[in-house]
Design an enzyme around this catalytic site. Structure first.
Site: not given
Ligand code: EPZ
Length: 432
Positions: A22-23, A117, A123-124, A126, A306, A398
């Site tokens: 999916k991802n 989700c 979810r940020p 930034d 995940d 999903r």
């Molecule tokens: C991806 O989400 C996945 N989704 C998530 O899977 C997965 O949990 C996550 O990566 C971690 O592996 C998809 O790939 C579509 P991150 P993503 O940016 O990209 C912080 C599932 O179940 N952060 O790696 O949104 C954030 O808050 C889903 O398939 C910032 O602070 O996650 C978190 O604490 C759920 N600022 C950490 O980084 C930002 O701009 C990791 O988030 C971006 C992220």
């Protein structure tokens, strides 16, 4: 409202085929925008998040030809707009990848903030926006729509304070046609990052180092269509591995890349589960109560966040006391209340779940709060005594293709029913 009804205690036996990741799919599909050509993508999972992303591209003017259930030809030559309104983005968080893809193609993108989700709070993004700015884009927020615009994009060095899958993907998409060299430091290393890089390079991009902390992207002037096959889903495979461990039984999980599953394999073996790796399949056998272990979810190659809810659910009926910590998301334990209603003994202390194993869970009416928590509820229902009814199953659908069909084929007693809330009449669909 559609629900799953599960009669627990049925061991799992037989074979299950894993679908495309999916991802990876939700990153590769928007990446086709950069080609402005025809791309043939195989092994695309037929799941809601992918269907939503395809609908967005179609509404933007892409021509999508379905070869079969999991193979598509996506023609992005005629996409004419770089504006994506909220009506199109609200159902899927990964719609924010359209920012990087449209910026990379048009030097302009205007995308409404996404959904997806929700682990208690918005979810940020930034890191994403900071990266775009480093490439020369001006970022504004027009009533909830992110507007990113540049005369032209110029490569730069981007360091992420925290590993971020989404930000790594988005900068890769924006940078492939930027002038000069872009270096992403502290990059995410997940299998789907490598999959995206391989796809971009087949389209003519120059991406090196994916899968390591540092990704180097040399901008190219144009990209072209290609044929590609999405990697197997690491998290779907891990979910079936943990299901077999929790519910007991002996299953062969086919179409996997064992290396992607190493951290899950290690933890299950630590608990006494038999895991045998073959070239593109993995066999999981568990016939007695397993032992405890400590798990810390971290960015790849650490134990995947995940998989955290599924592992916690398995450990709830293991002997001894286990500790699961999530080093990625701050509050991804909301689902624990559902497990406690089934007889689990779990305490949340900060970022950790302290799990005192109980011999059995009992069936109960529960709900899926998000995609992976929903998968955990499936596991809980299958290993519980009695009947479990799960609400909000759209979360599960999903990210898990044909989940009732695959689980039924393994011996689970699971039915999807559509309960009309007013008269409680229900139509029971068969395994599918
Ligand atoms: C991806 O989400 C996945 N989704 C998530 O899977 C997965 O949990 C996550 O990566 C971690 O592996 C998809 O790939 C579509 P991150 P993503 O940016 O990209 C912080 C599932 O179940 N952060 O790696 O949104 C954030 O808050 C889903 O398939 C910032 O602070 O996650 C978190 O604490 C759920 N600022 C950490 O980084 C930002 O701009 C990791 O988030 C971006 C992220």
């Amino acid at each position: 409202m559609e629900k799953f009804i599960i009669n627990g205690g049925k061991q799992l036996h037989g074979e299950v085929e894993i679908s495309g990741a999916k991802n990876a799919a939700v990153a590769v599909i928007p990446a086709t925008i950069l080609a402005g050509d025809i791309c043939r993508i195989e092994n695309i999972p037929d799941i809601r998040d992918v269907q939503v992303m395809l609908k967005i591209l179609s509404d933007m003017g892409a021509v999508i030809h379905r070869i079969n259930k999991n193979t598509l030809e996506i023609d992005t030559r005629y996409i004419s707009s770089y504006v994506i309104p909220y009506e199109m983005t609200k159902y899927s968080r990964s719609s924010y990848y359209l920012l990087g893809a449209l910026l990379g193609r048009y030097n302009h993108a205007k995308v409404a903030m996404p959904g997806g989700c929700n682990f208690g709070g918005v979810r940020p993004i930034d890191f994403h926006l900071k990266g775009f700015a480093k490439l020369g884009a001006e970022i504004t927020n027009d009533n909830g729509m992110i507007n990113a615009q540049a005369d032209h994009l110029t490569g730069g060095v981007i360091y992420f304070d925290k590993v971020s899958v989404g930000a790594t993907v988005n900068i890769m998409l924006a940078a492939v046609k930027a002038d000069g060299l872009t270096i992403i430091e502290n990059a995410a290393k997940e299998p789907h990052i490598v999959d995206l890089a391989n796809f971009l390079n087949l389209m003519g991009a120059n991406v090196r180092g994916a899968g390591t902390d540092v990704i180097r992207i040399k901008g190219v002037s144009s990209l072209h269509g290609c044929s590609y096959s999405i990697i197997p889903d690491q998290i779907e495979a891990g979910t079936y591995m943990v299901a077999a461990a929790a519910v007991k039984g002996d299953i062969l999980i086919k179409n996997v890349i064992p290396k992607h599953l190493e951290s899950i394999t290690a933890k299950l073996r630590e608990c006494g589960v038999s895991v045998i790796e073959y070239d593109d399949s993995i066999r999981v056998t568990s016939n007695s109560r397993c032992g405890q272990c400590k798990v810390t979810a971290m960015p790849h190659p650490g134990f995947p966040t995940d998989m955290q809810p599924q592992m916690t659910t398995f450990l709830a009926t293991c002997s001894g006391t286990s500790i699961v910590t999530d080093g990625v998301w701050d509050n991804r334990f909301r689902y624990v209340d559902q497990l406690i209603s089934m007889g689990a003994s779990i305490q949340i202390e900060g970022k950790a779940a302290i799990i005192t194993g109980v011999p059995k869970l009992h069936g109960a009416p529960i709900r899926a709060d998000d995609l992976r928590a929903g998968a955990a509820m499936l596991i809980a229902g299958m290993c519980a005594e009695g009947t479990t009814v799960i609400e909000n199953i759209y979360h599960i659908e999903r990210g898990y293709e044909r989940v009732t069909e695959k689980l039924t084929a393994l011996g689970a007693d699971i039915k999807k029913v559509d309960v009309c809330e007013d008269d409680n009449s229900k139509s029971v669909s068969d395994a599918g």
